[in-house]
Design a protein around this motif. Structure first.
Motif, PDB file in Angstrom:
ATOM      1  N   GLU A   1       0.827  -1.200   0.000  1.00 49.43           N
ATOM      2  CA  GLU A   1       0.000   0.000   0.000  1.00 49.43           C
ATOM      3  C   GLU A   1       0.868   1.259   0.000  1.00 49.43           C
ATOM      4  OE1 GLU A   1      -3.460   2.213   2.597  1.00 49.43           O
ATOM      5  OE2 GLU A   1      -2.945   0.144   3.065  1.00 49.43           O
ATOM      6  N   ALA A   2       1.933   1.259   0.795  1.00 50.78           N
ATOM      7  CA  ALA A   2       2.832   2.414   0.829  1.00 50.78           C
ATOM      8  C   ALA A   2       3.508   2.615  -0.521  1.00 50.78           C
ATOM      9  CB  ALA A   2       3.871   2.238   1.934  1.00 50.78           C
ATOM     10  N   SER A   3       3.934   1.517  -1.134  1.00 52.03           N
ATOM     11  CA  SER A   3       4.574   1.608  -2.441  1.00 52.03           C
ATOM     12  C   SER A   3       3.600   2.101  -3.509  1.00 52.03           C
ATOM     13  CB  SER A   3       5.131   0.236  -2.823  1.00 52.03           C
ATOM     14  OG  SER A   3       5.721   0.278  -4.082  1.00 52.03           O
ATOM     15  N   ALA A   4       2.388   1.592  -3.489  1.00 47.48           N
ATOM     16  CA  ALA A   4       1.382   2.029  -4.467  1.00 47.48           C
ATOM     17  C   ALA A   4       1.015   3.490  -4.257  1.00 47.48           C
ATOM     18  CB  ALA A   4       0.141   1.146  -4.355  1.00 47.48           C
ATOM     19  N   THR A   5       0.896   3.916  -3.010  1.00 49.37           N
ATOM     20  CA  THR A   5       0.578   5.317  -2.718  1.00 49.37           C
ATOM     21  C   THR A   5       1.686   6.229  -3.222  1.00 49.37           C
ATOM     22  OG1 THR A   5      -0.685   4.662  -0.775  1.00 49.37           O
ATOM     23  CG2 THR A   5       0.061   6.946  -0.864  1.00 49.37           C
ATOM     24  N   GLU A   6       2.923   5.828  -2.997  1.00 53.04           N
ATOM     25  CA  GLU A   6       4.066   6.624  -3.467  1.00 53.04           C
ATOM     26  C   GLU A   6       4.083   6.695  -4.994  1.00 53.04           C
ATOM     27  OE1 GLU A   6       8.893   6.185  -3.542  1.00 53.04           O
ATOM     28  OE2 GLU A   6       7.816   5.483  -1.766  1.00 53.04           O
TER      29      GLU A   6
ATOM     30  N   PHE B   1       1.553   6.322  -7.059  1.00 56.21           N
ATOM     31  CA  PHE B   1       0.416   7.114  -7.511  1.00 56.21           C
ATOM     32  C   PHE B   1       0.679   8.600  -7.294  1.00 56.21           C
ATOM     33  CE2 PHE B   1      -3.885   8.923  -6.872  1.00 56.21           C
ATOM     34  CZ  PHE B   1      -4.361   8.690  -8.143  1.00 56.21           C
ATOM     35  N   ALA B   2       1.270   8.946  -6.171  1.00 58.83           N
ATOM     36  CA  ALA B   2       1.568  10.356  -5.893  1.00 58.83           C
ATOM     37  C   ALA B   2       2.551  10.905  -6.913  1.00 58.83           C
ATOM     38  CB  ALA B   2       2.122  10.508  -4.481  1.00 58.83           C
ATOM     39  N   GLU B   3       3.511  10.083  -7.322  1.00 63.84           N
ATOM     40  CA  GLU B   3       4.469  10.526  -8.340  1.00 63.84           C
ATOM     41  C   GLU B   3       3.792  10.724  -9.688  1.00 63.84           C
ATOM     42  OE1 GLU B   3       7.594   7.666  -8.382  1.00 63.84           O
ATOM     43  OE2 GLU B   3       8.368   8.293  -6.428  1.00 63.84           O
TER      44      GLU B   3
END
Length: 92
Positions: free
Chosen positions: A53-58, A60-62
């Motif tokens: 989830e943290a990796s996907a959020t990062e 997506f934010a990029e």
């Protein structure tokens, strides 16, 4: 398995009640090991899920944040009049 093999050998020489009790304790130990393994698997999945989830959020934010802080505006077929700051329709 090894414990149950030994219990079958011991059951011949031990009183029946003691052999039954040892067999019950062996099954209980096996059940406890399975329960602990379930908790370990759940914890691994929770940690892995949080990392994903943290990796996907990062990622997506990029994708949505422009590193140069540019603002992108769609024109939808209108031409922007740069001098007046207004849109005017393009006629073919």
């Amino acid at each position: 398995m090894l414990l149950s093999m030994r219990l079958s050998e011991l059951s011949k020489s031990l009183p029946r009640d003691m052999a039954d009790e040892l067999a019950l304790l062996a099954r209980l130990a096996n059940s406890l090991e399975q329960e602990v393994e379930v908790h370990r698997l759940r914890e691994r999945h929770r940690v892995a899920g949080a990392a994903m989830e943290a990796s996907a959020t990062e990622a997506f934010a990029e994708m949505i944040i422009d590193p140069e802080a540019k603002v992108l505006r769609p024109d939808f077929g209108a031409v922007r009049d740069r001098t007046a700051g207004k849109n005017r329709d393009v006629e073919g």
